[in-house]
Design a protein around this motif. Structure first.
Motif, PDB file in Angstrom:
ATOM      1  N   LEU A  56       0.830  -1.202   0.000  1.00 49.04           N
ATOM      2  CA  LEU A  56       0.000   0.000   0.000  1.00 49.04           C
ATOM      3  C   LEU A  56       0.872   1.264   0.000  1.00 49.04           C
ATOM      4  O   LEU A  56       0.705   2.154  -0.827  1.00 49.04           O
ATOM      5  CB  LEU A  56      -0.911   0.000   1.233  1.00 49.04           C
ATOM      6  N   SER A  57       1.839   1.309   0.906  1.00 46.82           N
ATOM      7  CA  SER A  57       2.642   2.523   0.985  1.00 46.82           C
ATOM      8  C   SER A  57       3.569   2.638  -0.219  1.00 46.82           C
ATOM      9  O   SER A  57       3.880   3.755  -0.660  1.00 46.82           O
ATOM     10  CB  SER A  57       3.417   2.580   2.307  1.00 46.82           C
ATOM     11  N   ALA A  58       3.990   1.477  -0.760  1.00 44.00           N
ATOM     12  CA  ALA A  58       4.816   1.525  -1.971  1.00 44.00           C
ATOM     13  C   ALA A  58       4.009   2.144  -3.114  1.00 44.00           C
ATOM     14  O   ALA A  58       4.482   3.038  -3.824  1.00 44.00           O
ATOM     15  CB  ALA A  58       5.271   0.119  -2.354  1.00 44.00           C
ATOM     16  N   PHE A  59       2.786   1.677  -3.260  1.00 42.73           N
ATOM     17  CA  PHE A  59       1.932   2.212  -4.324  1.00 42.73           C
ATOM     18  C   PHE A  59       1.689   3.699  -4.106  1.00 42.73           C
ATOM     19  O   PHE A  59       1.783   4.516  -5.016  1.00 42.73           O
ATOM     20  CB  PHE A  59       0.593   1.452  -4.352  1.00 42.73           C
ATOM     21  N   TYR A  60       1.394   4.030  -2.863  1.00 41.00           N
ATOM     22  CA  TYR A  60       1.110   5.421  -2.507  1.00 41.00           C
ATOM     23  C   TYR A  60       2.272   6.313  -2.896  1.00 41.00           C
ATOM     24  O   TYR A  60       2.113   7.370  -3.515  1.00 41.00           O
ATOM     25  CB  TYR A  60       0.850   5.492  -0.989  1.00 41.00           C
TER      26      TYR A  60
END
Ligand code: ADP
Ligand code: MG
Lengths: 185, 839
Positions: free
Chosen positions: B678-682
Motif C-alpha cells: 500500500l505505501s509503496a503504491f502510494y
C-alpha cells in the motif's frame, strides 16, 4: 350596651347533599345571643353542633335562613369583608387546638394582630403568653408543647384581637380534667 | 396583597421546609443552568464570530476562480481597490525528508499581506518572514510529528525541495476540520512559478477602508463575472447556522432536564401545599381572606423561582466553559467567554416562570380550602375545578413557548410539546396501571413485610407517580441515546463485513489520460481495484420548471453560489439498485440522443438545494459541454452510507447509453493485502502524479471518528445534566415521604416489628419502584430509538443488550440506594419523640 344582640340566627337550615340521600342536619333553627351571654349547645356526636357553629361563624353557607353577626348579615358578605369580620369580631377555640405547626408559639399568637397590621403585635402576644403561663415558651414550636400547653397558646391567639364573640367547638374534649378546669375560667 | 405580613409569614413558614426543598430546587437549577449554558455559549460564540468574521475569511471580500484570473477579471480586481492580498491553493502530496511516505497537503502560496485581518501564528518567531523570503514553508505541528521531521528538515512539493522554516500554529482562515484532512502548508506566492503542475484555486482578498455595501457589490460581480465570491456576511451566516444546529441539538437535552426539574418542583410544592391545607384553614378562621392566605405560598414559590433563576444563571454561565470543551479546538476562534446578561436574565426568567407555572396547580388547590376544615377534616374529595384544566393548558402552553424559544420553529415546538405530553402520559399511565395492579395482587402475598412494602406504593400521599416519572424520563433519555448510538455503530460495522468494504485508498479523480497508467501501477503493486466509478462534475446552467414547460427559463444568474457549484454524477450500476426511489421511476438506460435523459437525483439535493421536482429539466455544464437532462426519479438520501460506498449516491445518477461521451474522471477505490504494498503504491503514484488526490481511508475514518466522538461527548455531557436532575428529583421524592415512613416504622415497632422486617418493607417498595420506572423507561426508549433509527438515520436498530442491562441494573440499585440512604436511622428513632412530633 350590655344587652345588645351580637348573634341572631333565623330559621337556619342546612342540608348536605351526600350521595345516597340528602341529609338535613339543621331544620329551621332560630335563636339569639347577647353580649356577655354564654350559650352551651349540647348533643350527641353527629347531632349537628359543629355544623351550627360553622354556620354561625360564617365559615359555611346555609341552605336557607340567615345569620346576623354583630349586626351584619353574613349571607351577603364578600369574602374580604367576611375575613375582616373574623379578624375583628370572632374568636375560635378548636377541639384540636389548630396551632400552625410551622410557626413558633409566639408567632402563632401574633398572627391575628399582624393580619390587621397592629404594630404592638409582638408585645401584646408576649403579654398574653405570660398570662397563660407560657412566657418562656414563645420560641417553641407546637410539636414541642403538650396538648394543654398548645391549647393555652391557642387561647392567647384567640384573645389577642379582643373578639366580641367566642366560638368554641368541644374545647375541652381533648384535655384532661385539670386542664379543662383551668380553661373554663 | 403581597404586603409585609405575607412576606413575614412566607419566611417564618418556610423555615422548617427549606432543607427538604433543596434537592428539588437543585434539580431545577441544573435544568435551567443547562439552558443558560447553551444560551451563554451561543451568545459568546456569536459575539466572537461577529468581531472576528473578517479574520475568518481573511478579508471583507474574497473572489475565487479555479483558473488564473482572465484580463477582464483582473480589470475588475483593479477597479475594486482597497487593500488586496492574493493566495493560490492546491492539494498535492508532500514528501518529507528521510521518509518514503508522502502526505496529502493543502499548499497555500500567499502574499505577504495575507491575511488582511488577523494573522498567522507561527513558531519560532520570524519564521513567517523567512518563508516570505522564498524557498521555505510553514507546516502544522501534527503533520511534522506524523512525518517525524522538524523545522530545518526539508519537504518536496511539486518537484521542488523546500526548507521547513517553522511550525504553523494556526490561522483563523483555516477551517479546523479541513485541517485535519488536509493540513495546510504555507509558502510564498513568489515560489509558485518554480513549481510543476498548474491546477489550483486562485483567490484575491479585499479589505475596504470605507463602508461598503458588500452584499450589493457581491451581486454586481456575480451578475457579470464567472468568479466565485464570498463576503464576511456569508461567514457569519454559516456560523449562525452551525450555532443554531448546535443550540437546537443541545437544547433538547437541556429542555428535558428543565422539564424534569420543573416536575420535581411542581410535585414537591404539591406536597408542601397539601400539608398547608390545615394552616390555611386556620388562617382563614383568624381573618385572612383566601387570597391573602394563598399569597403566602405564592411568595414562597416566587422566592424559590428567584433562587433557582439566580443560581442557574451563575451555574450556567460557568457551565458554558465546560459545555463545549469537546469541540472548542475545532472552532476557528478563541472564544471570548462573557458573562452574558441575556443568559443571566433568561435564567432568571425561565427559573421564575417555570417554578410559578408548576406552582399554579398546588396553589389553586390552596385557594379552594374552606375555613370549615379547621373545625373538621374535609368531607370526601374536593371537586376538581375547571380552573385546573386551565392550569394544565397553561403548563402545556409554557412548555410549547419554551420549545419555541429553543428551536425557533412553531412546528417543532408543537411536536415537542405533544411528544413530551405523550411521554409523560405513557409513563403516568403505566405507573397508575401498576399501582392498580399492586393493589390487586397485594392481598394475595403471604409475607407480611413484602405485602406492606407493596401497599406503601399506593398509600395516600404516595410519591410513586413522581418517582416513576423522574426515573422513567431519565431512563428514556439515556437508553434512547445508548440505542441510537448502538445502531449507528452497528451500521458501520455491518458495512465492514458485507461486499462493500471500506477501501484502503481512494483516488477520486483519475482522468482518462491517467487511467491506463494508474491501473498498471495498481497491478504492479499487487493491489485490488474494488470499484472504478465514472464521476462527472456537473454545474447547473439553468433549470426549466415543468409547469412553465419550455416557455420560460429560470435565470440562474441571480442565484447564490451554492447553485452554481458542481454536483457529482455517476452512471447507473448494479450496486445502486438498493437505493430507495421516493418518486418517479428509475431508468438505468437511455438511448435517445435528442430528448432530455432521465436522471435520478438525491432527495436532499433535489429538494433542499436545487428545489426541483420529478419532470423538471435542467441544463448542466460539464467543462465546455452542456447536457440536457430531466429528473426521472428522486431517491432517498441515506445519510450514513454516503461517504464511501456508492460515492456518487450523494448526487445524481445518470442512465447508461448516450451520456458516456461527457468529460469525466474515474473514482478508483483500492484495497491492499498488506501495508507495505500500500505505501509503496502510494509513494509511486504521488511521485508520478503529485496533484492527483489520494485519500487514505483509515486516516480519514480516524478523523471522522474523532469528530464523531466530540459530538457524543457533548450529548453525554448534556444527558448527564438530566440524569443528575432526575436523581435530585428522586432524592427529593424519597425525602418527602420520609415523614410518613418514620411514622409507619414507629407504629410497626410498637407493634413488635423487627428491624429486618422494617427494612424488607422499604427494600420491597424501592425495588418495585426502580423496576417499574426502568421497565417503563426502557419500553419508551425502545420505541423512540426505533423511530429515530428507522426514520431519521435510515439504519437498522440493534439492541445493545449488555449496556442496557447494565444501565437498568444501575438505575434500580440507584433507586434502592437513594431510598435506603434517606431512610437510614429511621428504625433507631425513639418512638415517643416521633409520636410527639406528629403534626
Ligand atoms: N360535608 C358533609 N357532607 C355530608 N354530611 C356531613 C357533612 N358534614 C357533616 N355531615 C354530617 O352531618 C352530621 C352532623 O355533623 P356535625 O355537625 O359534625 O355533628 P357534631 O359536631 O354534633 O358531632 C353528621 O352526621 C355528619 O356526618
Ligand atoms: Mg363536632
Amino acid at each position: 350596651m350590655p344587652d345588645s344582640v351580637i348573634l341572631r340566627v333565623d330559621r337556619l337550615t342546612k342540608t348536605y347533599k351526600s350521595v345516597p340521600r340528602c341529609l338535613t342536619v339543621l331544620n329551621e333553627v332560630s335563636f339569639e345571643a347577647r353580649e356577655g351571654e354564654a350559650i352551651a349547645i349540647v348533643g350527641p356526636s353527629g347531632s349537628g353542633k359543629t355544623t351550627l357553629l360553622g354556620l354561625c361563624a360564617g365559615l359555611d353557607t346555609p341552605t336557607s335562613g340567615t345569620v346576623e353577626l354583630g349586626g351584619t348579615n353574613l349571607v351577603r358578605l364578600t369574602e374580604n369583608a367576611r375575613a375582616a369580620l373574623h379578624n375583628e369580631l370572632v374568636g375560635f377555640v378548636f377541639q384540636t387546638f389548630k396551632l400552625i405547626p410551622t410557626l413558633t408559639a409566639l408567632e402563632n399568637v401574633m398572627v391575628p394582630a399582624e393580619l390587621r397590621r397592629n404594630r404592638k403585635a409582638r408585645s401584646r402576644a408576649l403579654a398574653l403568653l405570660e398570662d397563660v403561663g407560657l412566657g418562656d415558651r414563645g420560641h417553641h414550636y407546637p410539636a414541642q408543647l403538650t396538648g394543654g400547653e398548645q391549647q393555652r397558646v391557642g387561647l392567647a391567639r384567640t384573645f389577642i384581637n379582643r373578639p366580641g364573640i367566642l366560638f368554641a367547638d368541644e374545647p375541652t374534649g381533648n384535655l384532661d380534667a385539670d386542664t379543662s378546669e383551668t380553661i373554663e375560667h | 396583597m403581597l404586603d409585609k405580613w405575607t412576606w413575614q409569614m412566607a419566611n417564618r413558614d418556610s423555615k422548617g421546609s427549606r432543607r427538604r426543598l433543596l434537592p428539588f430546587l437543585s434539580a431545577m437549577v441544573i435544568g435551567v443552568a443547562a439552558l443558560v449554558a447553551i444560551l451563554s455559549f451561543g451568545h459568546s460564540l456569536e459575539r466572537t464570530i461577529d468581531q472576528d468574521a473578517g479574520s475568518l475569511l481573511g478579508g471583507d471580500l474574497r473572489i475565487s476562480s479555479s483558473d488564473p484570473f482572465t484580463p477582464t477579471e483582473e480589470l475588475l480586481i483593479d477597479s475594486l481597490g482597497g487593500m488586496q492580498a492574493r493566495r493560490v491553493s492546491f492539494a498535492t502530496s508532500a514528501k518529507f525528508s528521510g521518509q518514503s511516505e508522502t502526505r496529502t497537503v493543502q499548499v497555500r502560496a500567499i502574499e505577504q499581506q495575507f491575511p488582511l485581518y488577523g494573522d498567522i501564528a507561527v513558531s519560532p518567531h520570524g519564521a513567517e518572514g523567512e518563508m516570505h523570503s522564498g524557498g521555505s514553508v510553514l507546516v502544522p505541528r501534527s503533520t511534522l510529528s506524523a512525518a517525524r521531521v522538524e523545522p530545518g528538515d526539508t519537504v518536496t512539493i511539486r518537484g521542488r525541495h523546500f526548507l521547513i522554516a517553522g511550525i504553523l500554529l494556526g490561522a483563523r482562515v483555516e477551517n479546523a476540520i479541513h485541517m485535519l484532512f488536509e493540513p495546510p502548508v504555507y509558502m510564498s506566492l513568489a515560489d509558485l512559478d518554480s513549481l510543476q503542475g498548474s491546477s489550483a484555486t486562485y483567490d484575491v482578498f479585499f479589505r475596504f477602508n470605507r463602508d461598503m455595501d458588500l452584499v450589493a457589490l457581491e451581486a454586481d460581480i456575480q451578475k457579470s463575472y464567472e468568479v466565485r465570491t464570498r463576503i464576511v456576511e456569508d461567514e457569519k451566516e454559516d456560523w449562525q447556522e452551525f450555532l443554531a444546529l448546535l443550540e437546537g441539538f443541545l437544547g433538547v437535552v437541556g429542555f428535558f432536564a428543565l422539564i424534569l426539574g420543573s416536575l420535581g418542583v411542581g410535585s414537591v410544592l404539591q406536597v408542601h401545599c397539601k400539608e398547608r391545607h390545615d394552616t390555611v384553614a386556620v388562617m382563614r378562621c383568624l381573618g385572612a381572606s383566601s387570597g391573602r392566605a394563598t399569597s403566602v405560598y405564592l411568595v414562597q414559590a416566587i422566592a424559590m423561582g428567584v433562587i433557582v433563576g439566580v443560581a442557574a444563571g451563575v451555574v450556567g454561565t460557568l457551565g458554558q466553559v465546560i459545555l463545549p470543551l469537546g469541540i472548542v479546538d475545532l472552532l476557528p476562534v478563541d472564544i471570548n467567554y462573557r458573562v452574558s446578561l441575556k443568559g443571566l436574565l433568561s435564567g432568571l426568567g425561565i427559573g421564575v416562570g417555570a417554578t410559578l407555572l408548576f406552582a399554579l396547580l398546588p396553589l389553586s388547590g390552596l385557594r379552594e380550602v374552606s375555613p370549615l376544615e379547621a373545625l373538621r377534616t374535609a368531607y370526601g374529595h374536593r371537586r376538581i375545578r375547571k380552573s385546573r384544566l386551565g392550569v394544565y393548558a397553561l403548563i402545556a402552553l409554557g412548555t410549547g413557548l419554551c420549545a419555541w424559544a429553543q428551536s425557533g420553529r412553531v412546528v417543532i415546538a408543537i411536536i415537542y410539546t405533544v411528544a413530551i405530553g405523550i411521554c409523560f402520559g405513557l409513563l403516568a399511565l403505566t405507573a397508575l396501571g401498576f399501582i392498580k395492579l399492586a393493589r390487586a395482587i397485594t392481598p394475595q402475598i403471604r409475607n407480611y413485610a413484602i405485602r406492606q412494602g407493596m401497599a406503601n406504593m399506593y398509600r395516600p400521599n404516595n410519591q410513586t407517580l413522581l418517582m416513576v416519572l423522574a426515573l422513567g424520563l431519565g431512563t428514556v433519555m439515556i437508553m434512547t441515546q445508548v440505542m441510537t448510538q448502538g445502531a449507528v455503530v452497528g451500521a458501520y460495522e455491518t458495512m465492514n463485513f458485507e461486499a462493500v468494504e471500506f477501501p484502503d485508498l481512494v483516488l477520486p479523480t483519475v482522468s482518462s489520460e491517467e487511467l491506463e497508467d494508474v491501473r498498471n501501477l495498481v497491478r504492479e503493486h499487487g493491489l485490488d481495484i474494488v470499484s472504478q466509478e465514472i464521476m462527472i462534475s456537473l454545474a447547473v446552467d439553468s433549470i426549466y420548471g415543468r409547469s412553465i414547460a419550455d416557455s420560460a427559463m429560470v435565470d440562474t444568474a441571480g442565484r447564490s453560489n451554492a447553485d452554481r457549484s458542481s454536483h457529482f454524477a455517476t452512471f447507473a450500476d448494479a450496486r445502486l439498485d438498493s437505493l430507495t426511489v421516493l418518486e418517479g421511476t428509475f431508468e438505468p438506460e437511455w438511448h435517445d440522443t435528442v430528448g432530455a435523459a432521465p436522471v435520478a437525483m438525491n432527495s436532499l439535493l433535489a429538494r433542499e438545494e436545487l428545489h426541483v421536482a420529478v419532470g423538471d429539466t435542467i441544463v448542466f455544464r460539464v467543462n465546455d459541454e452542456t447536457a440536457l437532462v430531466r429528473i426521472g426519479s428522486i431517491f432517498a438520501n441515506a445519510a450514513l452510507q454516503s461517504s464511501f460506498v456508492p460515492l456518487a449516491a450523494r448526487g445524481i445518477i445518470l442512465p447508461r447509453g448516450v451520456l458516456e461521451t461527457l468529460p469525466h474522471v474515474r473514482s478508483i477505490m483500492l484495497k491492499a493485502d498488506d501495508t507495505q504494498s500500500l505505501s509503496a503504491f502510494y509513494g509511486t503514484v504521488t511521485d508520478r502524479y503529485p496533484d492527483l488526490p489520494v485519500l487514505n481511508v483509515p486516516l480519514i475514518l480516524g478523523v471522522v471518528q474523532k469528530v464523531f466522538s466530540r459530538i457524543t461527548y457533548m450529548i453525554r455531557f448534556m444527558s448527564l445534566f438530566s440524569i443528575i436532575a432526575g436523581i435530585m428529583v428522586l432524592a427529593g421524592a424519597v425525602m418527602v415521604s420520609r415523614q410518613a415512613r418514620v411514622e409507619q416504622t414507629v407504629l410497626l415497632k410498637t407493634l413488635g416489628a423487627s428491624k429486618k422486617q422494617v427494612y424488607t418493607i422499604m427494600c420491597t417498595e424501592y425495588l418495585c419502584l426502580g423496576f417499574l420506572a426502568t421497565a417503563t423507561g426502557l419500553g419508551l426508549a425502545m420505541a423512540a430509538a426505533w423511530a429515530i433509527t428507522g426514520f431519521q438515520l435510515n439504519v437498522v436498530m440493534v439492541v445493545p443488550k449488555v449496556p442496557l442491562a447494565v444501565a437498568a441494573g444501575v438505575l434500580m440499585v440507584l433507586t434502592l440506594g437513594v431510598g435506603l440512604l434517606n431512610s437510614r436511622g429511621i428504625y433507631a428513632r425513639p418512638p415517643l419523640e416521633v409520636l410527639r412530633a406528629e403534626v
